[in-house]
Design a protein around this motif. Structure first.
Motif, PDB file in Angstrom:
ATOM      1  N   ALA A 132      30.297  -1.378  21.728  1.00 28.20           N
ATOM      2  CA  ALA A 132      31.512  -0.618  22.010  1.00 28.20           C
ATOM      3  C   ALA A 132      31.580   0.653  21.180  1.00 28.20           C
ATOM      4  CB  ALA A 132      32.731  -1.495  21.742  1.00 28.20           C
ATOM      5  N   ASP A 133      30.875   0.684  20.067  1.00 30.51           N
ATOM      6  CA  ASP A 133      30.884   1.856  19.178  1.00 30.51           C
ATOM      7  C   ASP A 133      29.912   2.943  19.619  1.00 30.51           C
ATOM      8  OD1 ASP A 133      28.477   0.612  18.612  1.00 30.51           O
ATOM      9  OD2 ASP A 133      28.713   0.736  16.445  1.00 30.51           O
ATOM     10  N   GLY A 134      29.191   2.725  20.720  1.00 29.21           N
ATOM     11  CA  GLY A 134      28.215   3.703  21.202  1.00 29.21           C
ATOM     12  C   GLY A 134      26.848   3.554  20.576  1.00 29.21           C
ATOM     13  N   GLY A 135      26.677   2.575  19.716  1.00 27.78           N
ATOM     14  CA  GLY A 135      25.382   2.358  19.081  1.00 27.78           C
ATOM     15  C   GLY A 135      24.474   1.490  19.925  1.00 27.78           C
ATOM     16  N   LEU A 136      23.208   1.842  19.953  1.00 25.53           N
ATOM     17  CA  LEU A 136      22.171   1.007  20.548  1.00 25.53           C
ATOM     18  C   LEU A 136      21.307   0.550  19.388  1.00 25.53           C
ATOM     19  CD1 LEU A 136      20.705  -0.146  23.045  1.00 25.53           C
ATOM     20  CD2 LEU A 136      19.376   1.972  23.100  1.00 25.53           C
ATOM     21  N   ARG A 137      21.241  -0.754  19.187  1.00 27.82           N
ATOM     22  CA  ARG A 137      20.522  -1.300  18.044  1.00 27.82           C
ATOM     23  C   ARG A 137      19.351  -2.142  18.511  1.00 27.82           C
ATOM     24  NH1 ARG A 137      25.763  -0.561  16.914  1.00 27.82           N
ATOM     25  NH2 ARG A 137      26.407  -0.079  14.791  1.00 27.82           N
ATOM     26  N   ALA A 138      18.264  -2.053  17.749  1.00 24.72           N
ATOM     27  CA  ALA A 138      17.088  -2.882  17.978  1.00 24.72           C
ATOM     28  C   ALA A 138      17.008  -3.871  16.831  1.00 24.72           C
ATOM     29  CB  ALA A 138      15.828  -2.027  18.033  1.00 24.72           C
ATOM     30  N   LEU A 139      16.993  -5.154  17.183  1.00 26.47           N
ATOM     31  CA  LEU A 139      16.902  -6.215  16.195  1.00 26.47           C
ATOM     32  C   LEU A 139      15.541  -6.890  16.296  1.00 26.47           C
ATOM     33  CD1 LEU A 139      20.368  -7.890  16.879  1.00 26.47           C
ATOM     34  CD2 LEU A 139      19.833  -6.139  15.172  1.00 26.47           C
ATOM     35  N   ARG A 140      15.000  -7.230  15.138  1.00 23.01           N
ATOM     36  CA  ARG A 140      13.785  -8.043  15.118  1.00 23.01           C
ATOM     37  C   ARG A 140      14.165  -9.466  15.518  1.00 23.01           C
ATOM     38  NH1 ARG A 140      13.884  -4.875  10.537  1.00 23.01           N
ATOM     39  NH2 ARG A 140      12.291  -3.241  10.532  1.00 23.01           N
ATOM     40  N   PRO A 141      13.200 -10.292  15.909  1.00 26.01           N
ATOM     41  CA  PRO A 141      13.528 -11.666  16.312  1.00 26.01           C
ATOM     42  C   PRO A 141      14.257 -12.474  15.241  1.00 26.01           C
ATOM     43  CG  PRO A 141      11.335 -11.109  17.065  1.00 26.01           C
ATOM     44  CD  PRO A 141      11.794  -9.970  16.186  1.00 26.01           C
ATOM     45  N   ASP A 142      14.155 -12.073  13.979  1.00 25.77           N
ATOM     46  CA  ASP A 142      14.899 -12.775  12.920  1.00 25.77           C
ATOM     47  C   ASP A 142      16.319 -12.237  12.753  1.00 25.77           C
ATOM     48  OD1 ASP A 142      14.629 -10.341  11.613  1.00 25.77           O
ATOM     49  OD2 ASP A 142      13.466 -11.133   9.934  1.00 25.77           O
ATOM     50  N   GLY A 143      16.701 -11.214  13.529  1.00 28.28           N
ATOM     51  CA  GLY A 143      18.042 -10.657  13.483  1.00 28.28           C
ATOM     52  C   GLY A 143      18.199  -9.431  12.608  1.00 28.28           C
ATOM     53  N   ARG A 159      18.417   2.076  14.895  1.00 30.43           N
ATOM     54  CA  ARG A 159      19.707   2.292  15.552  1.00 30.43           C
ATOM     55  C   ARG A 159      19.785   3.736  16.018  1.00 30.43           C
ATOM     56  NH1 ARG A 159      25.017   1.386  11.965  1.00 30.43           N
ATOM     57  NH2 ARG A 159      23.581  -0.183  11.229  1.00 30.43           N
ATOM     58  N   ILE A 160      20.315   3.934  17.215  1.00 27.29           N
ATOM     59  CA  ILE A 160      20.574   5.291  17.697  1.00 27.29           C
ATOM     60  C   ILE A 160      22.016   5.346  18.189  1.00 27.29           C
ATOM     61  CG2 ILE A 160      18.203   5.919  18.278  1.00 27.29           C
ATOM     62  CD1 ILE A 160      18.730   5.163  21.154  1.00 27.29           C
ATOM     63  N   GLN A 161      22.581   6.528  18.129  1.00 30.23           N
ATOM     64  CA  GLN A 161      23.971   6.705  18.552  1.00 30.23           C
ATOM     65  C   GLN A 161      24.024   7.391  19.912  1.00 30.23           C
ATOM     66  OE1 GLN A 161      26.533   5.415  16.755  1.00 30.23           O
ATOM     67  NE2 GLN A 161      27.844   5.914  18.487  1.00 30.23           N
ATOM     68  N   LEU A 162      24.694   6.759  20.862  1.00 27.72           N
ATOM     69  CA  LEU A 162      24.922   7.312  22.189  1.00 27.72           C
ATOM     70  C   LEU A 162      26.435   7.465  22.358  1.00 27.72           C
ATOM     71  CD1 LEU A 162      22.523   4.929  24.161  1.00 27.72           C
ATOM     72  CD2 LEU A 162      21.986   7.186  23.257  1.00 27.72           C
ATOM     73  N   ARG A 163      26.858   7.889  23.522  1.00 27.09           N
ATOM     74  CA  ARG A 163      28.298   7.935  23.797  1.00 27.09           C
ATOM     75  C   ARG A 163      28.815   6.509  23.971  1.00 27.09           C
ATOM     76  NH1 ARG A 163      31.047  13.014  23.973  1.00 27.09           N
ATOM     77  NH2 ARG A 163      29.435  14.531  24.365  1.00 27.09           N
ATOM     78  N   SER A 164      30.017   6.260  23.542  1.00 19.85           N
ATOM     79  CA  SER A 164      30.556   4.898  23.638  1.00 19.85           C
ATOM     80  C   SER A 164      31.376   4.731  24.923  1.00 19.85           C
ATOM     81  CB  SER A 164      31.406   4.592  22.419  1.00 19.85           C
ATOM     82  OG  SER A 164      32.485   5.501  22.318  1.00 19.85           O
ATOM     83  N   PRO A 165      31.416   3.489  25.378  1.00 21.75           N
ATOM     84  CA  PRO A 165      30.626   2.340  24.961  1.00 21.75           C
ATOM     85  C   PRO A 165      29.285   2.298  25.703  1.00 21.75           C
ATOM     86  CG  PRO A 165      32.189   1.638  26.626  1.00 21.75           C
ATOM     87  CD  PRO A 165      32.425   3.119  26.390  1.00 21.75           C
ATOM     88  N   VAL A 166      28.317   1.636  25.119  1.00 21.66           N
ATOM     89  CA  VAL A 166      27.021   1.431  25.783  1.00 21.66           C
ATOM     90  C   VAL A 166      27.169   0.146  26.598  1.00 21.66           C
ATOM     91  CG1 VAL A 166      24.560   1.048  25.492  1.00 21.66           C
ATOM     92  CG2 VAL A 166      25.774   2.581  23.944  1.00 21.66           C
ATOM     93  N   GLU A 167      27.299   0.299  27.916  1.00 23.97           N
ATOM     94  CA  GLU A 167      27.561  -0.851  28.769  1.00 23.97           C
ATOM     95  C   GLU A 167      26.344  -1.348  29.533  1.00 23.97           C
ATOM     96  OE1 GLU A 167      30.868   0.965  30.873  1.00 23.97           O
ATOM     97  OE2 GLU A 167      32.227  -0.398  29.817  1.00 23.97           O
ATOM     98  N   LEU A 168      25.289  -0.540  29.571  1.00 24.91           N
ATOM     99  CA  LEU A 168      24.071  -0.927  30.273  1.00 24.91           C
ATOM    100  C   LEU A 168      22.940  -1.090  29.281  1.00 24.91           C
ATOM    101  CD1 LEU A 168      24.333   1.576  33.258  1.00 24.91           C
ATOM    102  CD2 LEU A 168      24.924  -0.855  33.269  1.00 24.91           C
TER     103      LEU A 168
END
Length: 168
Positions: free
Chosen positions: A120-131, A136-145
């Motif tokens: 909802a904050d517009g951030g797209l985050r990549a997590l490793r399998p351990d969490g 992280r990159i910032q896009l326009r909010s919210p990132v719904e797709l």
């Protein structure tokens, strides 16, 4: 309701009660169809008889499509918890790998071994399998797709429809 239709005749072959309110596309996975529900579950349905084969209950509604990598599924709840779901032939077990401080508003995409979620904050985050967070990159909010995996990277879509292409 869930319907199985005859593609040649367009008639209903089988009808079943839906296992919860499903608002995102189904994920084909190991011969089953997997979806998150507004009832805080992830469920796997057999497309032949439309019966649920397994389900797991999470901490909040799952409004996006889960992602898959090998024998593991990943799902994110609206609350911001990302789960790893280990599936064997008859059962599934969900374990939280990350508790984020913002609502997850996208489906989960697995790309190059990373679990990608938009918020909802517009951030797209990549997590490793351990969490742990890989980037992280910032896009326009919210990132719904969820991002779309490409042969040489990915396409991310921000909240106002802005397109961002990233290479590997």
């Amino acid at each position: 309701s869930l319907f199985r239709l005859s593609a040649t005749e367009g008639r209903i072959v089988r009808r079943s009660r839906t296992p919860g309110s499903i608002v995102a596309p189904w994920l084909p996975y190991r011969g089953l169809l997997v979806a998150g529900t507004a009832d805080s579950t992830v469920v796997a349905v057999d497309p032949i008889d439309l019966r649920a084969r397994w389900h797991v209950t999470l901490d909040a509604p799952v409004l996006g499509t889960p992602g898959a990598r090998g024998d593991t599924l990943y799902a994110a709840t609206r609350r911001g918890t990302v789960y790893r779901i280990a599936v064997d032939t008859a059962d599934a077990v969900a374990s939280p790998i990350a508790v984020l401080s913002w609502p997850v508003t996208s489906s989960v995409t697995v790309l190059d071994g990373l679990v990608l979620v938009g918020g909802a904050d517009g951030g797209l985050r990549a997590l490793r399998p351990d969490g742990s967070e890989a980037w992280r990159i910032q896009l326009r909010s919210p990132v719904e797709l969820g991002p779309l995996a490409l042969d040489d990277g990915m396409l991310a879509i921000g909240g106002d429809g802005d397109l961002h292409r990233y290479g590997r």
